[in-house]
Design a protein around this motif. Structure first.
Motif, PDB file in Angstrom:
ATOM      1  N   MET A   1     -12.934 -36.094 -12.895  1.00 19.90           N
ATOM      2  CA  MET A   1     -12.118 -35.242 -13.258  1.00 19.90           C
ATOM      3  C   MET A   1     -10.463 -36.206 -13.468  1.00 19.90           C
ATOM      4  SD  MET A   1      -9.434 -32.041 -10.774  1.00 19.90           S
ATOM      5  CE  MET A   1     -12.008 -31.143 -10.840  1.00 19.90           C
ATOM      6  N   ASN A   2     -10.354 -35.600 -14.267  1.00 23.39           N
ATOM      7  CA  ASN A   2      -8.999 -36.555 -14.269  1.00 23.39           C
ATOM      8  C   ASN A   2      -7.492 -36.048 -13.990  1.00 23.39           C
ATOM      9  OD1 ASN A   2     -10.613 -38.222 -15.725  1.00 23.39           O
ATOM     10  ND2 ASN A   2     -10.093 -37.638 -18.239  1.00 23.39           N
ATOM     11  N   CYS A   3      -6.402 -36.993 -13.818  1.00 16.45           N
ATOM     12  CA  CYS A   3      -5.088 -37.006 -13.050  1.00 16.45           C
ATOM     13  C   CYS A   3      -4.402 -35.978 -14.460  1.00 16.45           C
ATOM     14  CB  CYS A   3      -4.614 -37.948 -12.045  1.00 16.45           C
ATOM     15  SG  CYS A   3      -3.270 -37.774 -12.007  1.00 16.45           S
ATOM     16  N   PRO A   4      -3.667 -34.536 -14.342  1.00 16.25           N
ATOM     17  CA  PRO A   4      -3.419 -33.853 -15.253  1.00 16.25           C
ATOM     18  C   PRO A   4      -2.014 -35.226 -14.815  1.00 16.25           C
ATOM     19  CG  PRO A   4      -3.126 -33.010 -12.443  1.00 16.25           C
ATOM     20  CD  PRO A   4      -4.138 -34.114 -12.946  1.00 16.25           C
ATOM     21  N   ALA A   5      -1.483 -36.365 -13.908  1.00 15.90           N
ATOM     22  CA  ALA A   5       0.077 -36.419 -14.275  1.00 15.90           C
ATOM     23  C   ALA A   5      -0.240 -37.780 -14.871  1.00 15.90           C
ATOM     24  CB  ALA A   5       0.460 -37.160 -13.088  1.00 15.90           C
ATOM     25  N   CYS A   6      -1.167 -38.500 -14.262  1.00 16.67           N
ATOM     26  CA  CYS A   6      -1.365 -39.517 -15.468  1.00 16.67           C
ATOM     27  C   CYS A   6      -2.324 -40.344 -15.795  1.00 16.67           C
ATOM     28  CB  CYS A   6      -0.824 -40.840 -14.360  1.00 16.67           C
ATOM     29  SG  CYS A   6      -2.567 -41.093 -12.602  1.00 16.67           S
ATOM     30  N   HIS A   7      -3.457 -39.563 -16.069  1.00 17.09           N
ATOM     31  CA  HIS A   7      -4.875 -38.971 -17.076  1.00 17.09           C
ATOM     32  C   HIS A   7      -5.525 -40.020 -16.383  1.00 17.09           C
ATOM     33  CE1 HIS A   7      -2.535 -35.723 -19.336  1.00 17.09           C
ATOM     34  NE2 HIS A   7      -1.468 -37.300 -19.285  1.00 17.09           N
ATOM     35  N   ASN A   8      -5.539 -40.744 -15.478  1.00 20.51           N
ATOM     36  CA  ASN A   8      -6.606 -41.598 -14.633  1.00 20.51           C
ATOM     37  C   ASN A   8      -7.839 -40.631 -13.587  1.00 20.51           C
ATOM     38  OD1 ASN A   8      -5.585 -44.394 -15.350  1.00 20.51           O
ATOM     39  ND2 ASN A   8      -4.238 -43.627 -14.024  1.00 20.51           N
ATOM     40  N   ALA A   9      -9.176 -41.354 -14.103  1.00 21.23           N
ATOM     41  CA  ALA A   9      -9.910 -40.452 -12.645  1.00 21.23           C
ATOM     42  C   ALA A   9      -9.312 -39.549 -11.152  1.00 21.23           C
ATOM     43  CB  ALA A   9     -11.842 -41.341 -12.757  1.00 21.23           C
ATOM     44  N   MET A  10     -10.108 -39.372 -11.132  1.00 20.35           N
ATOM     45  CA  MET A  10      -9.402 -38.780  -9.471  1.00 20.35           C
ATOM     46  C   MET A  10     -10.555 -39.584  -9.345  1.00 20.35           C
ATOM     47  SD  MET A  10      -6.905 -36.340  -9.246  1.00 20.35           S
ATOM     48  CE  MET A  10      -7.600 -34.840 -10.118  1.00 20.35           C
ATOM     49  N   VAL A  11     -10.800 -39.540  -7.594  1.00 17.52           N
ATOM     50  CA  VAL A  11     -11.881 -39.542  -6.710  1.00 17.52           C
ATOM     51  C   VAL A  11     -12.154 -38.052  -5.453  1.00 17.52           C
ATOM     52  CG1 VAL A  11     -11.727 -41.969  -6.566  1.00 17.52           C
ATOM     53  CG2 VAL A  11     -10.571 -40.853  -5.195  1.00 17.52           C
ATOM     54  N   VAL A  12     -13.068 -37.981  -5.329  1.00 19.08           N
ATOM     55  CA  VAL A  12     -13.337 -36.728  -4.395  1.00 19.08           C
ATOM     56  C   VAL A  12     -13.420 -37.637  -3.192  1.00 19.08           C
ATOM     57  CG1 VAL A  12     -14.145 -34.736  -4.197  1.00 19.08           C
ATOM     58  CG2 VAL A  12     -14.054 -35.623  -6.038  1.00 19.08           C
ATOM     59  N   LEU A  13     -12.322 -36.924  -2.005  1.00 20.22           N
ATOM     60  CA  LEU A  13     -12.495 -37.314  -0.679  1.00 20.22           C
ATOM     61  C   LEU A  13     -12.300 -36.317  -0.181  1.00 20.22           C
ATOM     62  CD1 LEU A  13      -9.378 -39.279  -0.226  1.00 20.22           C
ATOM     63  CD2 LEU A  13     -11.370 -40.369  -0.833  1.00 20.22           C
ATOM     64  N   GLU A  14     -13.677 -36.257   1.634  1.00 16.38           N
ATOM     65  CA  GLU A  14     -13.691 -34.738   2.026  1.00 16.38           C
ATOM     66  C   GLU A  14     -13.781 -35.232   3.330  1.00 16.38           C
ATOM     67  OE1 GLU A  14     -17.997 -32.144   2.716  1.00 16.38           O
ATOM     68  OE2 GLU A  14     -17.569 -33.413   1.671  1.00 16.38           O
ATOM     69  N   LEU A  15     -13.111 -34.208   3.959  1.00 15.65           N
ATOM     70  CA  LEU A  15     -13.148 -33.883   5.523  1.00 15.65           C
ATOM     71  C   LEU A  15     -12.430 -33.540   6.198  1.00 15.65           C
ATOM     72  CD1 LEU A  15     -12.635 -36.733   7.642  1.00 15.65           C
ATOM     73  CD2 LEU A  15      -9.745 -36.269   7.595  1.00 15.65           C
ATOM     74  N   ALA A  16     -13.089 -32.452   7.510  1.00 11.42           N
ATOM     75  CA  ALA A  16     -13.530 -31.679   7.728  1.00 11.42           C
ATOM     76  C   ALA A  16     -13.431 -30.192   6.210  1.00 11.42           C
ATOM     77  CB  ALA A  16     -11.821 -31.498   8.612  1.00 11.42           C
ATOM     78  N   GLU A  17     -13.993 -30.654   6.125  1.00 11.75           N
ATOM     79  CA  GLU A  17     -15.389 -29.461   5.170  1.00 11.75           C
ATOM     80  C   GLU A  17     -14.207 -29.250   4.158  1.00 11.75           C
ATOM     81  OE1 GLU A  17     -17.420 -26.485   7.114  1.00 11.75           O
ATOM     82  OE2 GLU A  17     -17.833 -27.521   8.373  1.00 11.75           O
ATOM     83  N   VAL A  18     -13.524 -30.186   3.920  1.00  7.95           N
ATOM     84  CA  VAL A  18     -12.620 -29.476   2.233  1.00  7.95           C
ATOM     85  C   VAL A  18     -12.873 -30.899   1.168  1.00  7.95           C
ATOM     86  CG1 VAL A  18      -9.654 -29.755   2.598  1.00  7.95           C
ATOM     87  CG2 VAL A  18     -10.725 -28.498   4.318  1.00  7.95           C
ATOM     88  N   GLU A  19     -12.657 -31.017   0.748  1.00  9.72           N
ATOM     89  CA  GLU A  19     -12.481 -31.358  -0.259  1.00  9.72           C
ATOM     90  C   GLU A  19     -11.638 -31.538  -1.635  1.00  9.72           C
ATOM     91  OE1 GLU A  19     -15.551 -30.907  -3.357  1.00  9.72           O
ATOM     92  OE2 GLU A  19     -17.360 -31.647  -1.726  1.00  9.72           O
ATOM     93  N   ILE A  20     -11.171 -33.104  -1.728  1.00  8.67           N
ATOM     94  CA  ILE A  20      -9.533 -32.973  -2.356  1.00  8.67           C
ATOM     95  C   ILE A  20      -9.643 -33.903  -3.445  1.00  8.67           C
ATOM     96  CG2 ILE A  20      -7.701 -33.754  -1.506  1.00  8.67           C
ATOM     97  CD1 ILE A  20      -7.142 -32.991   0.738  1.00  8.67           C
ATOM     98  N   ASP A  21      -9.291 -33.497  -4.427  1.00  2.00           N
ATOM     99  CA  ASP A  21      -9.517 -34.844  -5.338  1.00  2.00           C
ATOM    100  C   ASP A  21      -7.710 -35.654  -5.405  1.00  2.00           C
ATOM    101  OD1 ASP A  21     -11.935 -33.682  -6.917  1.00  2.00           O
ATOM    102  OD2 ASP A  21     -10.383 -31.849  -6.391  1.00  2.00           O
ATOM    103  N   HIS A  22      -8.358 -37.207  -5.910  1.00  3.14           N
ATOM    104  CA  HIS A  22      -7.361 -37.753  -5.287  1.00  3.14           C
ATOM    105  C   HIS A  22      -6.819 -38.700  -5.869  1.00  3.14           C
ATOM    106  CE1 HIS A  22      -4.340 -40.729  -3.425  1.00  3.14           C
ATOM    107  NE2 HIS A  22      -4.753 -41.590  -2.885  1.00  3.14           N
ATOM    108  N   CYS A  23      -6.132 -38.700  -6.825  1.00  2.00           N
ATOM    109  CA  CYS A  23      -5.539 -40.005  -7.757  1.00  2.00           C
ATOM    110  C   CYS A  23      -5.140 -40.831  -7.400  1.00  2.00           C
ATOM    111  CB  CYS A  23      -4.382 -40.074  -8.830  1.00  2.00           C
ATOM    112  SG  CYS A  23      -4.278 -40.749  -9.913  1.00  2.00           S
ATOM    113  N   MET A  24      -5.886 -41.722  -7.213  1.00  2.00           N
ATOM    114  CA  MET A  24      -5.246 -43.607  -6.956  1.00  2.00           C
ATOM    115  C   MET A  24      -4.677 -44.238  -7.454  1.00  2.00           C
ATOM    116  SD  MET A  24      -7.693 -43.903  -4.129  1.00  2.00           S
ATOM    117  CE  MET A  24      -7.691 -45.520  -3.575  1.00  2.00           C
ATOM    118  N   GLU A  25      -4.211 -43.868  -8.725  1.00  3.33           N
ATOM    119  CA  GLU A  25      -2.599 -44.533  -9.568  1.00  3.33           C
ATOM    120  C   GLU A  25      -1.826 -44.116  -8.826  1.00  3.33           C
ATOM    121  OE1 GLU A  25      -1.787 -47.175 -11.841  1.00  3.33           O
ATOM    122  OE2 GLU A  25      -3.384 -47.045 -11.437  1.00  3.33           O
ATOM    123  N   CYS A  26      -1.662 -42.632  -9.080  1.00  3.77           N
ATOM    124  CA  CYS A  26       0.075 -42.063  -9.113  1.00  3.77           C
ATOM    125  C   CYS A  26      -0.071 -41.379  -7.832  1.00  3.77           C
ATOM    126  CB  CYS A  26      -0.012 -40.864  -9.840  1.00  3.77           C
ATOM    127  SG  CYS A  26      -0.380 -39.803 -10.016  1.00  3.77           S
TER     128      CYS A  26
END
Length: 131
Positions: A1-26
């Protein structure tokens, strides 16, 4: 999935059963529909948070594409404090986009995380200090 702000690929982080897509760039965070509620682990707090959102039809910010459906998201004002805090919400309900630091601002403005539970989860996910 790409970041809607800077269009870089996002990484999926999971903790406490919640997956958060995070852009490492912005530093932005994408929460799929239902993930905000999972972060709260409290339906009433999640409902109160969502009630803080209202569409800003006068925003001059360029609409961003939803990373799920690729349609333009709407700008949403959170709370009534000044300066206004704008986040992006998929019009189809696919999720919410928070620029870097905005999720923490939403929690602070709504006084919705008094025990700092969510802040601690985010700190664990992103390797930040819990201060």
């Amino acid at each position: 999935m790409n970041c809607p702000a800077c269009h870089n690929a996002m990484v999926v982080l999971e903790l406490a059963e919640v997956e958060i897509d995070h852009c490492m760039e912005c530093g932005g965070i994408w929460l799929d529909a239902g993930e905000l509620e999972m972060l709260f682990d409290d339906a009433e707090k999640a409902r109160r948070c969502i009630q803080l959102f209202r569409v800003d039809s006068r925003s001059t910010e360029k609409p961003r594409p939803c990373p799920i459906c690729d349609k333009k998201m709407e700008k949403v004002i959170v709370g009534t404090e000044q300066p206004p805090l704008l986040i992006d919400r998929c019009r189809k309900g696919d999720g919410l986009w928070f620029d870097s630091g905005e999720l923490q601002d939403v929690l602070a403005r709504g006084q919705l995380d008094p025990e700092s539970r969510i802040r601690k989860i985010l700190a664990d996910m992103f390797g930040l200090a819990n201060s």
